[in-house]
Design a protein around this motif. Structure first.
Motif, PDB file in Angstrom:
ATOM      1  N   SER A   1       0.992  -1.320   0.078  1.00  0.00           N
ATOM      2  CA  SER A   1       0.242   0.211  -0.081  1.00  0.00           C
ATOM      3  C   SER A   1       0.827   1.254  -0.305  1.00  0.00           C
ATOM      4  CB  SER A   1      -1.073   0.172   1.166  1.00  0.00           C
ATOM      5  OG  SER A   1      -1.681   1.232   1.312  1.00  0.00           O
ATOM      6  N   ARG A   2       0.329   2.496  -0.734  1.00  0.00           N
ATOM      7  CA  ARG A   2       1.050   3.648  -0.658  1.00  0.00           C
ATOM      8  C   ARG A   2       0.358   4.461   0.150  1.00  0.00           C
ATOM      9  NH1 ARG A   2       0.764   2.807  -6.350  1.00  0.00           N
ATOM     10  NH2 ARG A   2       2.934   2.311  -7.265  1.00  0.00           N
ATOM     11  N   ASP A   3      -0.451   4.087   1.072  1.00  0.00           N
ATOM     12  CA  ASP A   3      -1.430   5.078   1.901  1.00  0.00           C
ATOM     13  C   ASP A   3      -0.091   5.352   3.114  1.00  0.00           C
ATOM     14  OD1 ASP A   3      -3.965   4.835   0.946  1.00  0.00           O
ATOM     15  OD2 ASP A   3      -3.710   2.836   1.538  1.00  0.00           O
ATOM     16  N   ASP A   4      -0.370   6.544   3.834  1.00  0.00           N
ATOM     17  CA  ASP A   4       0.518   7.075   4.627  1.00  0.00           C
ATOM     18  C   ASP A   4      -0.011   6.933   6.228  1.00  0.00           C
ATOM     19  OD1 ASP A   4       2.541   8.190   6.154  1.00  0.00           O
ATOM     20  OD2 ASP A   4       2.076  10.262   5.550  1.00  0.00           O
ATOM     21  N   HIS A   5      -0.034   5.673   6.723  1.00  0.00           N
ATOM     22  CA  HIS A   5      -0.557   5.459   8.119  1.00  0.00           C
ATOM     23  C   HIS A   5       0.001   4.249   8.653  1.00  0.00           C
ATOM     24  CE1 HIS A   5      -3.522   2.787   6.127  1.00  0.00           C
ATOM     25  NE2 HIS A   5      -4.053   3.779   5.599  1.00  0.00           N
ATOM     26  N   VAL A   6      -0.198   3.887   9.843  1.00  0.00           N
ATOM     27  CA  VAL A   6       0.402   2.889  10.629  1.00  0.00           C
ATOM     28  C   VAL A   6       0.117   1.497   9.921  1.00  0.00           C
ATOM     29  CG1 VAL A   6      -1.436   2.767  12.412  1.00  0.00           C
ATOM     30  CG2 VAL A   6       0.891   1.970  12.835  1.00  0.00           C
ATOM     31  N   VAL A   7      -1.268   1.181   9.590  1.00  0.00           N
ATOM     32  CA  VAL A   7      -1.842  -0.098   8.998  1.00  0.00           C
ATOM     33  C   VAL A   7      -1.196  -0.369   7.690  1.00  0.00           C
ATOM     34  CG1 VAL A   7      -3.530  -1.414   8.241  1.00  0.00           C
ATOM     35  CG2 VAL A   7      -3.917   0.015  10.361  1.00  0.00           C
ATOM     36  N   ALA A   8      -1.015   0.703   6.979  1.00  0.00           N
ATOM     37  CA  ALA A   8      -0.219   0.592   5.877  1.00  0.00           C
ATOM     38  C   ALA A   8       1.448   0.271   5.917  1.00  0.00           C
ATOM     39  CB  ALA A   8      -0.175   1.816   4.805  1.00  0.00           C
ATOM     40  N   GLY A   9       2.123   0.779   7.054  1.00  0.00           N
ATOM     41  CA  GLY A   9       3.494   0.381   7.410  1.00  0.00           C
ATOM     42  C   GLY A   9       3.589  -0.853   7.786  1.00  0.00           C
ATOM     43  N   TRP A  10       2.378  -1.508   8.624  1.00  0.00           N
ATOM     44  CA  TRP A  10       2.347  -2.768   9.073  1.00  0.00           C
ATOM     45  C   TRP A  10       2.412  -3.829   8.057  1.00  0.00           C
ATOM     46  CZ3 TRP A  10      -1.963  -2.140  12.953  1.00  0.00           C
ATOM     47  CH2 TRP A  10      -1.404  -1.445  14.218  1.00  0.00           C
ATOM     48  N   VAL A  11       1.586  -3.570   6.956  1.00  0.00           N
ATOM     49  CA  VAL A  11       1.340  -4.672   5.779  1.00  0.00           C
ATOM     50  C   VAL A  11       2.702  -4.515   4.655  1.00  0.00           C
ATOM     51  CG1 VAL A  11      -1.157  -4.496   5.880  1.00  0.00           C
ATOM     52  CG2 VAL A  11       0.002  -2.954   4.456  1.00  0.00           C
ATOM     53  N   ASN A  12       3.202  -3.167   4.563  1.00  0.00           N
ATOM     54  CA  ASN A  12       4.286  -3.068   3.916  1.00  0.00           C
ATOM     55  C   ASN A  12       5.605  -3.794   4.292  1.00  0.00           C
ATOM     56  OD1 ASN A  12       3.257  -1.534   1.776  1.00  0.00           O
ATOM     57  ND2 ASN A  12       3.465   0.285   2.739  1.00  0.00           N
ATOM     58  N   ASP A  13       5.786  -3.750   5.797  1.00  0.00           N
ATOM     59  CA  ASP A  13       6.729  -4.553   6.365  1.00  0.00           C
ATOM     60  C   ASP A  13       6.795  -5.833   6.423  1.00  0.00           C
ATOM     61  OD1 ASP A  13       7.854  -2.043   7.021  1.00  0.00           O
ATOM     62  OD2 ASP A  13       7.126  -2.137   9.188  1.00  0.00           O
ATOM     63  N   ALA A  14       5.376  -6.518   6.536  1.00  0.00           N
ATOM     64  CA  ALA A  14       5.132  -8.038   6.385  1.00  0.00           C
ATOM     65  C   ALA A  14       5.421  -8.419   4.957  1.00  0.00           C
ATOM     66  CB  ALA A  14       3.591  -8.213   6.921  1.00  0.00           C
ATOM     67  N   ALA A  15       4.960  -7.621   4.104  1.00  0.00           N
ATOM     68  CA  ALA A  15       5.255  -7.906   2.583  1.00  0.00           C
ATOM     69  C   ALA A  15       6.760  -7.971   2.173  1.00  0.00           C
ATOM     70  CB  ALA A  15       4.524  -6.979   1.724  1.00  0.00           C
ATOM     71  N   ALA A  16       7.428  -7.251   2.939  1.00  0.00           N
ATOM     72  CA  ALA A  16       8.883  -7.155   2.589  1.00  0.00           C
ATOM     73  C   ALA A  16       9.635  -8.313   2.836  1.00  0.00           C
ATOM     74  CB  ALA A  16       9.487  -5.886   3.371  1.00  0.00           C
ATOM     75  N   PHE A  17       9.172  -9.167   3.883  1.00  0.00           N
ATOM     76  CA  PHE A  17       9.659 -10.444   4.297  1.00  0.00           C
ATOM     77  C   PHE A  17       8.685 -11.541   3.960  1.00  0.00           C
ATOM     78  CE2 PHE A  17      11.263  -7.022   6.921  1.00  0.00           C
ATOM     79  CZ  PHE A  17      12.712  -7.472   6.959  1.00  0.00           C
ATOM     80  N   GLY A  18       7.835 -11.523   3.218  1.00  0.00           N
ATOM     81  CA  GLY A  18       6.635 -12.629   2.916  1.00  0.00           C
ATOM     82  C   GLY A  18       6.068 -13.043   4.110  1.00  0.00           C
ATOM     83  N   ILE A  19       5.885 -12.487   4.924  1.00  0.00           N
ATOM     84  CA  ILE A  19       5.049 -12.915   6.508  1.00  0.00           C
ATOM     85  C   ILE A  19       3.522 -12.477   6.157  1.00  0.00           C
ATOM     86  CG2 ILE A  19       4.930 -12.358   8.892  1.00  0.00           C
ATOM     87  CD1 ILE A  19       7.670 -11.382   8.803  1.00  0.00           C
ATOM     88  N   PRO A  20       2.822 -13.601   6.344  1.00  0.00           N
ATOM     89  CA  PRO A  20       1.355 -13.345   6.589  1.00  0.00           C
ATOM     90  C   PRO A  20       1.111 -12.460   7.645  1.00  0.00           C
ATOM     91  CG  PRO A  20       1.812 -15.798   6.184  1.00  0.00           C
ATOM     92  CD  PRO A  20       3.159 -15.093   6.768  1.00  0.00           C
TER      93      PRO A  20
END
Length: 401
Positions: free
Chosen positions: A233-252
């Motif tokens: 997600s390109r959204d600028d909020h905490v939830v977007a940060g969580w999913v982007n961090d998880a996606a960077a490592f392939g974590i469900p």
């Protein structure tokens, strides 16, 4: 009269007379019988009829008109008066049954008429027949709660909805925000929704939440969740940060409806894949990790959280479920709701998977497959369901980026 009704020889005669008269709409015509009469009963019947009966007789019958005459001679009151004074007025069960049948028919008609566009649907007719057959309507009528059926129709008339809180639905339909909070009305509506979806009536709290969410009703925005892998997600909020961090490592990652409401997500990408079973997402996370395409798992019926997430996606959604009737329904529904296309949900893929091992029988009402009618026909002919897990190797090839 007291001597008569307390006499052991009279008690079974009077009880049998009451049953006979109540079934005959108050008529004292006909006779009643006693099996294995006692000596006291035999003597009473001899006194009533004036005819001797042997002591070893297996059964005795006596005309109600003779019982009526005997009571008038003995206590100055006829049979109906004696029964009324002894154990309450004699009921007209024929009229009561007719009145009850009329009330049941009216209650079911109220359910159908107040359910709006659903009233002509086949599932409503089937649901109404089920309520009549299993005694539900009878119990409601006898308790004086027949109006619940009409209120159920009012609720169904407002479904399906989209992200509608349960208390709001209750207020709109009944004027009481708590009318659907664990009430008999809620149970009835949930049974109707299960009939609509072709699944068993909900038993657990999770089952009930799933049924409400399948109809677009939010019960609990924390309990409503969606399991994802590699959502960006390109959204600028905490939830977007969580999913982007998880996606960077392939974590469900699990998202709640509360999170998606507080911080709406707009997933980016050209395509997104949707599966039904967590085993598929787990395999993608294990074997592909961050190299997997974006994958969303419905874990059965799509939750409100799942729909909230997908509503923000602007690319192509590839959707699949199990090869069972529910899987066909959810796929067809997704095609109507989103720009979704079936993902490995063809008749050829079903037949190929069918040949690779045994599978469980298909259950519940049949469904259609509008994208390929031959799929539903093939499934009906085979009578077997095939779970997604059998297709994992092929699904992983599609997900490999």
């Amino acid at each position: 009269m007291t001597d008569v009704v307390e006499d052991p020889g009279w008690q079974r005669i009077l009880a049998a007379a009451r049953r006979k008269i109540e079934r005959s709409a108050g008529s004292i015509e006909g006779s009643v019988g006693l099996a294995k009469p006692t000596d006291a009963e035999r003597r009473v019947i001899i006194g009533i009829t004036g005819r001797h009966r042997p002591a070893d007789v297996a059964s005795l019958r006596v005309d109600l008109s003779e019982v009526d005459d005997a009571l008038r001679d003995t206590c100055g009151q006829g049979l109906l008066a004696v029964l009324a004074q002894h154990d309450g007025p004699v009921r007209n069960r024929v009229a009561e049954r007719a009145s009850e049948d009329e009330a049941k028919a009216a209650a079911l008609a109220d359910l159908r008429s107040r359910s709006g566009t659903h009233r002509v649907a086949e599932w409503v007719e089937q649901f109404s027949a089920q309520l009549a057959a299993d005694g539900t309507v009878t119990r409601l009528v006898r308790r004086g709660d027949a109006d619940i059926l009409g209120w159920a129709g009012e609720v169904l008339n407002r479904l399906p909805a989209q992200d509608l809180p349960l208390p709001v639905l209750a207020e709109w339909a009944t004027g009481n925000t708590k009318a659907l909070a664990g009430t008999p009305l809620a149970s009835l509506v949930l049974r109707a929704l299960a009939a609509h979806d072709g699944v068993p009536a909900p038993v657990t709290a999770e089952d009930r939440r799933t049924r409400w969410e399948a109809a677009g009703v939010i019960v609990d925005d924390l309990a409503s969740q969606v399991l994802v892998l590699n959502v960006h997600s390109r959204d600028d909020h905490v939830v977007a940060g969580w999913v982007n961090d998880a996606a960077a490592f392939g974590i469900p990652f699990r998202l709640t409806l509360h999170q998606l409401t507080t911080d709406p997500l707009t997933p980016v990408g050209r395509r997104l894949y949707v599966c039904e079973n967590p085993a598929v997402l787990r395999a993608a996370a294990t074997e592909l990790g961050e190299n997997s395409a974006t994958l969303v798992c419905t874990e059965g019926q799509p939750s409100a959280a799942c729909h909230r997430l997908l509503s923000g996606f602007r690319g192509q959604i590839h959707w699949r479920g199990d090869f069972d009737w529910t899987g066909l329904r959810t796929t067809a529904s997704a095609m109507d709701r989103y720009p979704a296309v079936p993902w490995r949900m063809s008749s050829a893929e079903y037949q190929a998977a069918l040949e690779t091992g045994d599978s469980e029988p298909l259950k519940g009402p049949a469904a259609t497959s509008p994208w390929e009618p031959s799929l539903a026909s093939s499934m009906a002919d085979a009578g077997r369901a095939i779970m997604e897990e059998r297709l994992i190797p092929a699904l992983l090839e599609d997900l490999r980026r």
